[in-house]
Design a protein around this motif. Structure first.
Motif, mmCIF file in Angstrom:
data_model
loop_
_atom_site.group_PDB
_atom_site.id
_atom_site.type_symbol
_atom_site.label_atom_id
_atom_site.label_comp_id
_atom_site.label_asym_id
_atom_site.label_seq_id
_atom_site.Cartn_x
_atom_site.Cartn_y
_atom_site.Cartn_z
ATOM 1 N N THR A 55 8.413 5.939 -13.875
ATOM 2 C CA THR A 55 8.170 4.623 -13.276
ATOM 3 C C THR A 55 6.946 3.956 -13.909
ATOM 4 O OG1 THR A 55 6.773 5.508 -11.499
ATOM 5 C CG2 THR A 55 9.149 5.346 -11.058
ATOM 6 N N HIS A 56 6.184 4.745 -14.693
ATOM 7 C CA HIS A 56 5.040 4.219 -15.457
ATOM 8 C C HIS A 56 4.055 3.421 -14.589
ATOM 9 C CE1 HIS A 56 7.129 5.628 -19.008
ATOM 10 N NE2 HIS A 56 8.189 4.899 -18.698
ATOM 11 N N GLU A 57 3.747 4.006 -13.457
ATOM 12 C CA GLU A 57 2.720 3.478 -12.556
ATOM 13 C C GLU A 57 3.108 2.169 -11.862
ATOM 14 O OE1 GLU A 57 -1.204 3.446 -14.294
ATOM 15 O OE2 GLU A 57 -0.742 5.147 -15.600
ATOM 16 N N ARG A 58 4.353 1.753 -12.014
ATOM 17 C CA ARG A 58 4.800 0.539 -11.315
ATOM 18 C C ARG A 58 4.989 0.860 -9.834
ATOM 19 N NH1 ARG A 58 8.171 0.373 -15.847
ATOM 20 N NH2 ARG A 58 9.890 1.217 -14.594
ATOM 21 N N PRO A 59 4.612 -0.060 -8.945
ATOM 22 C CA PRO A 59 4.844 0.196 -7.507
ATOM 23 C C PRO A 59 6.332 0.152 -7.186
ATOM 24 C CG PRO A 59 3.963 -2.017 -7.842
ATOM 25 C CD PRO A 59 3.909 -1.334 -9.176
ATOM 26 N N PHE A 60 6.776 1.055 -6.344
ATOM 27 C CA PHE A 60 8.190 1.093 -5.925
ATOM 28 C C PHE A 60 8.290 1.824 -4.601
ATOM 29 C CE2 PHE A 60 7.596 5.204 -7.754
ATOM 30 C CZ PHE A 60 8.562 6.042 -7.212
ATOM 31 N N ASN A 61 9.429 1.654 -3.950
ATOM 32 C CA ASN A 61 9.716 2.367 -2.709
ATOM 33 C C ASN A 61 10.291 3.742 -3.080
ATOM 34 O OD1 ASN A 61 10.864 3.424 -0.346
ATOM 35 N ND2 ASN A 61 11.365 1.405 0.461
ATOM 36 N N PRO A 62 9.613 4.844 -2.744
ATOM 37 C CA PRO A 62 10.066 6.170 -3.178
ATOM 38 C C PRO A 62 11.194 6.766 -2.343
ATOM 39 C CG PRO A 62 8.083 6.393 -1.880
ATOM 40 C CD PRO A 62 8.345 4.913 -1.980
ATOM 41 N N THR B 39 -1.880 10.738 -8.251
ATOM 42 C CA THR B 39 -2.685 10.172 -7.180
ATOM 43 C C THR B 39 -1.971 8.926 -6.669
ATOM 44 O OG1 THR B 39 -4.774 11.000 -8.057
ATOM 45 C CG2 THR B 39 -4.902 9.100 -6.613
ATOM 46 N N LEU B 40 -2.004 8.703 -5.366
ATOM 47 C CA LEU B 40 -1.277 7.596 -4.755
ATOM 48 C C LEU B 40 -2.130 6.326 -4.772
ATOM 49 C CD1 LEU B 40 0.043 9.545 -1.620
ATOM 50 C CD2 LEU B 40 1.161 9.301 -3.848
ATOM 51 N N LYS B 41 -1.526 5.235 -5.228
ATOM 52 C CA LYS B 41 -2.228 3.947 -5.225
ATOM 53 C C LYS B 41 -1.429 2.958 -4.392
ATOM 54 C CE LYS B 41 -3.929 0.176 -8.143
ATOM 55 N NZ LYS B 41 -3.950 -0.418 -9.511
ATOM 56 N N PRO B 42 -1.885 2.623 -3.172
ATOM 57 C CA PRO B 42 -1.144 1.675 -2.317
ATOM 58 C C PRO B 42 -1.215 0.265 -2.883
ATOM 59 C CG PRO B 42 -3.223 2.314 -1.288
ATOM 60 C CD PRO B 42 -3.084 3.167 -2.515
ATOM 61 N N VAL B 43 -0.260 -0.580 -2.479
ATOM 62 C CA VAL B 43 -0.225 -1.966 -2.962
ATOM 63 C C VAL B 43 -1.089 -2.875 -2.099
ATOM 64 C CG1 VAL B 43 2.065 -1.711 -4.005
ATOM 65 C CG2 VAL B 43 1.866 -2.451 -1.618
ATOM 66 N N VAL B 44 -1.573 -2.353 -0.964
ATOM 67 C CA VAL B 44 -2.512 -3.093 -0.101
ATOM 68 C C VAL B 44 -3.721 -2.203 0.129
ATOM 69 C CG1 VAL B 44 -0.666 -4.382 1.046
ATOM 70 C CG2 VAL B 44 -1.457 -2.221 2.036
ATOM 71 N N ASP B 45 -4.763 -2.767 0.683
ATOM 72 C CA ASP B 45 -5.939 -1.969 1.005
ATOM 73 C C ASP B 45 -5.548 -0.850 1.969
ATOM 74 O OD1 ASP B 45 -8.400 -1.151 2.557
ATOM 75 O OD2 ASP B 45 -9.313 -2.561 1.134
ATOM 76 N N PRO C 56 8.864 0.559 5.881
ATOM 77 C CA PRO C 56 9.091 0.511 4.430
ATOM 78 C C PRO C 56 7.803 0.169 3.682
ATOM 79 C CG PRO C 56 10.047 -1.411 5.506
ATOM 80 C CD PRO C 56 9.613 -0.491 6.597
ATOM 81 N N TYR C 57 7.667 0.710 2.497
ATOM 82 C CA TYR C 57 6.459 0.461 1.718
ATOM 83 C C TYR C 57 6.739 0.688 0.233
ATOM 84 C CZ TYR C 57 6.137 5.596 1.516
ATOM 85 O OH TYR C 57 6.389 6.915 1.303
ATOM 86 N N GLU C 58 5.813 0.234 -0.603
ATOM 87 C CA GLU C 58 5.824 0.535 -2.027
ATOM 88 C C GLU C 58 4.501 1.200 -2.374
ATOM 89 O OE1 GLU C 58 6.700 -2.939 -4.336
ATOM 90 O OE2 GLU C 58 8.864 -2.691 -4.035
ATOM 91 N N VAL C 59 4.519 2.028 -3.416
ATOM 92 C CA VAL C 59 3.316 2.736 -3.838
ATOM 93 C C VAL C 59 3.401 3.014 -5.345
ATOM 94 C CG1 VAL C 59 4.361 4.976 -3.266
ATOM 95 C CG2 VAL C 59 1.873 4.774 -3.405
ATOM 96 N N SER C 60 2.268 3.045 -5.983
ATOM 97 C CA SER C 60 2.218 3.438 -7.391
ATOM 98 C C SER C 60 1.740 4.893 -7.495
ATOM 99 C CB SER C 60 1.230 2.544 -8.166
ATOM 100 O OG SER C 60 1.673 1.214 -8.186
ATOM 101 N N PHE C 61 2.314 5.620 -8.426
ATOM 102 C CA PHE C 61 1.916 7.002 -8.656
ATOM 103 C C PHE C 61 1.152 7.072 -9.980
ATOM 104 C CE2 PHE C 61 5.403 7.229 -5.731
ATOM 105 C CZ PHE C 61 5.165 8.325 -4.923
#
Length: 497
Positions: A163-170, A464-470, A489-494
């Motif tokens: 996914t190359h660090e793109r945010p997505f719903n896992p 490491t998990l990077k959320p799309v919001v604070d 539902p959420y999206e997250v970058s890995f």
């Protein structure tokens, strides 16, 4: 003579009074059923309950009526068990009495009451016993199934990496990975993530999950209370039934393929083992082992082995985004015990008390099945000072145990400390019952525990998990429905470590 006659009459009167008193007391005791709110005709207690958040309604009623009380869900009576003591007393100390499966009409319509989860009596006893034995034979709790989970965790990690660090719903990634484990045990092999049949199957399950947890779930809930009426009305329950029929057809096709390629001397999976059992009982006209019970049992295992664990992982990753300090502690433990170059294994868990505590706290906090799957008493039952008639539905609430404030201080707060001693070692708790307890406890508990630990550890070992919001703005409270709690539902970058 007259005196003797009077004495005889007096004795007869006394005996009669004694017999009447004994009979009255027996009937009185027998009819002393658990208290509860007054039920109205037809609707029962629906006007006094919130059908869309029954756990909260039952919590309020328990404060008024105590740990054992009666409610009427439409025309059906149910006895609620609220709290660790009464649930343990019923499901463990009086396990046989409370071993029936309660009737939920929509579930019965979906699964026909012939599989492991929904059946009763001798059918249930034989199918469950066979399933537990066969799952053990095919590696549940053994090294072989652990290796399958490790292999699937590697596939999952590589898929996330792409996914190359793109945010997505896992969600889909987790469902596919978890589902492949039970597929390998039940169907004999895992599916490629792009397999069209597999994706169709997962999409059907996903659609049913969304229907169950959307606003339309109100209609599905009403089906359980008024099934005869709802049979004639349109709604999401009709779609759920059709979707389940399609999944059942998929299972029947795989069974047919197995029948054509079966080698009785070398069973490949659960289906082969079941087919061998059917052949052994061919002359038994009352055998519980038929193509129908095979189809339903396979479907039960597939659904149970896919939905619960994948939802727990999905919710767990959402929670961990909110607490980066917890992720940091887990990763330090991973680096110390496992390192970065080998796959996590179950032997690591005993050396990773903090990670183990976090996995337990995720399960406790999300409270996936707050009301448990309904039970029923299999005979007229005396419980504490109450009489419970045969076939009465029993609701042994799990949320009352997992969120018990005496055992877990601040139960609404996510805190791995609930499962840690002061010196940092892991702390067991008898109140940890996400898989229920007793004769009806989840048959796949061992498999689920392995999956949760290995999948979660493998993900955090590599990312490491990077959320799309604070992270402070993340809402980890679950969506509450009649049967299950699910994450928002959420999206997250890995981010690779």
């Amino acid at each position: 003579m007259e005196f003797l006659g009077m004495t005889t009459i007096f004795l007869l009167v006394c005996i009669s009074c004694l017999l009447l008193f004994t009979t009255w007391r027996s009937i009185s005791q027998k009819e002393k059923q658990p208290p509860g709110p007054i039920a109205l005709p037809i609707v029962g207690n629906l006007l006094q309950l919130n059908p869309w958040n029954l756990p909260e309604s039952l919590k309020k009623l328990s404060k008024k009526y105590g740990p054992v009380f009666t409610i009427s869900l439409g025309p059906q009576k149910a006895v609620v068990l609220y709290g660790y003591d009464v649930v343990k007393e019923a499901l463990v100390d009086q396990a046989e009495d409370f071993s029936g499966r309660g009737s939920l009409p929509l579930i019965e319509k979906l699964f026909q009451g012939t599989g492991i989860v929904t059946s009763n009596g001798e059918t249930w006893k034989q199918l469950r016993r066979f399933a537990l034995t066969t799952l053990r034979d095919f590696g549940m709790g053994k090294k072989s199934i652990e290796e399958r989970i490790q292999e699937e965790a590697n596939f999952l990690v590589e898929r996330i990496r792409n996914t190359h660090e793109r945010p997505f719903n896992p969600s889909n990634f987790l469902v596919h990975a978890v589902s492949n484990i039970i597929c390998s045990v039940v169907f004999g092999d895992r599916f490629d993530y792009e397999d069209k049949k597999f994706l169709t199957l997962i999409n059907l399950l996903d659609e049913n999950d969304k229907l169950q947890n959307s606003i339309q779930t109100q209609v599905c809930t009403l089906y359980n209370f008024f099934p005869t009426v709802m049979e004639y009305l349109p709604g999401p329950h009709k779609k759920m039934i059709k979707n389940t029929e399609k999944v059942d057809q998929f299972t029947l096709e795989i069974i047919a393929e197995h029948q054509e390629t079966l080698d009785p001397t070398c069973p490949r999976d659960f289906i082969d083992a079941f087919l061998n059992k059917m052949e052994q009982e061919k002359g038994n006209g009352h055998s519980e082992f038929t193509v129908e019970t095979l189809s339903r049992s396979t479907l039960d295992l597939f659904l149970a082995g896919t939905g619960t664990t994948s939802t727990t992982l999905r919710h767990g990753l959402l929670i961990l985004q909110k607490f980066p300090e917890i992720v940091e502690k887990i990763q330090k433990e991973i680096d110390h015990v496992i390192g970065r170059n080998r796959s996590p294994c179950m032997a690591d868990r005993s050396q990773m008390p903090y990670t183990d505590a976090v996995v337990h706290e995720i399960q406790r906090f999300i409270d996936f099945l707050p009301l448990n799957v309904p039970h029923a008493v299999v005979r007229d039952t005396k419980f504490r000072d109450y009489f419970i008639p045969k076939n009465t539905m029993i609701i042994p609430t799990l949320n009352s145990i997992l969120h018990d404030s005496k055992e877990f201080p601040n139960p609404e707060k996510f805190d791995p400390g609930h499962f840690l001693n002061a010196n940092g070692t892991f702390k067991k708790s008898d109140y940890f019952m996400p898989f229920s307890v007793g004769k009806r406890m989840c048959a796949g508990e061992g498999l689920a525990r392995m999956e949760l630990f290995i999948f979660l550890t493998a993900i955090l070992q590599n990312f490491t998990l990077k959320p799309v919001v604070d992270h402070k703005d993340i809402d980890i409270s679950p969506f509450v429905s009649t049967l299950a709690n699910t994450p928002r539902p959420y999206e997250v970058s890995f981010l690779p470590r």
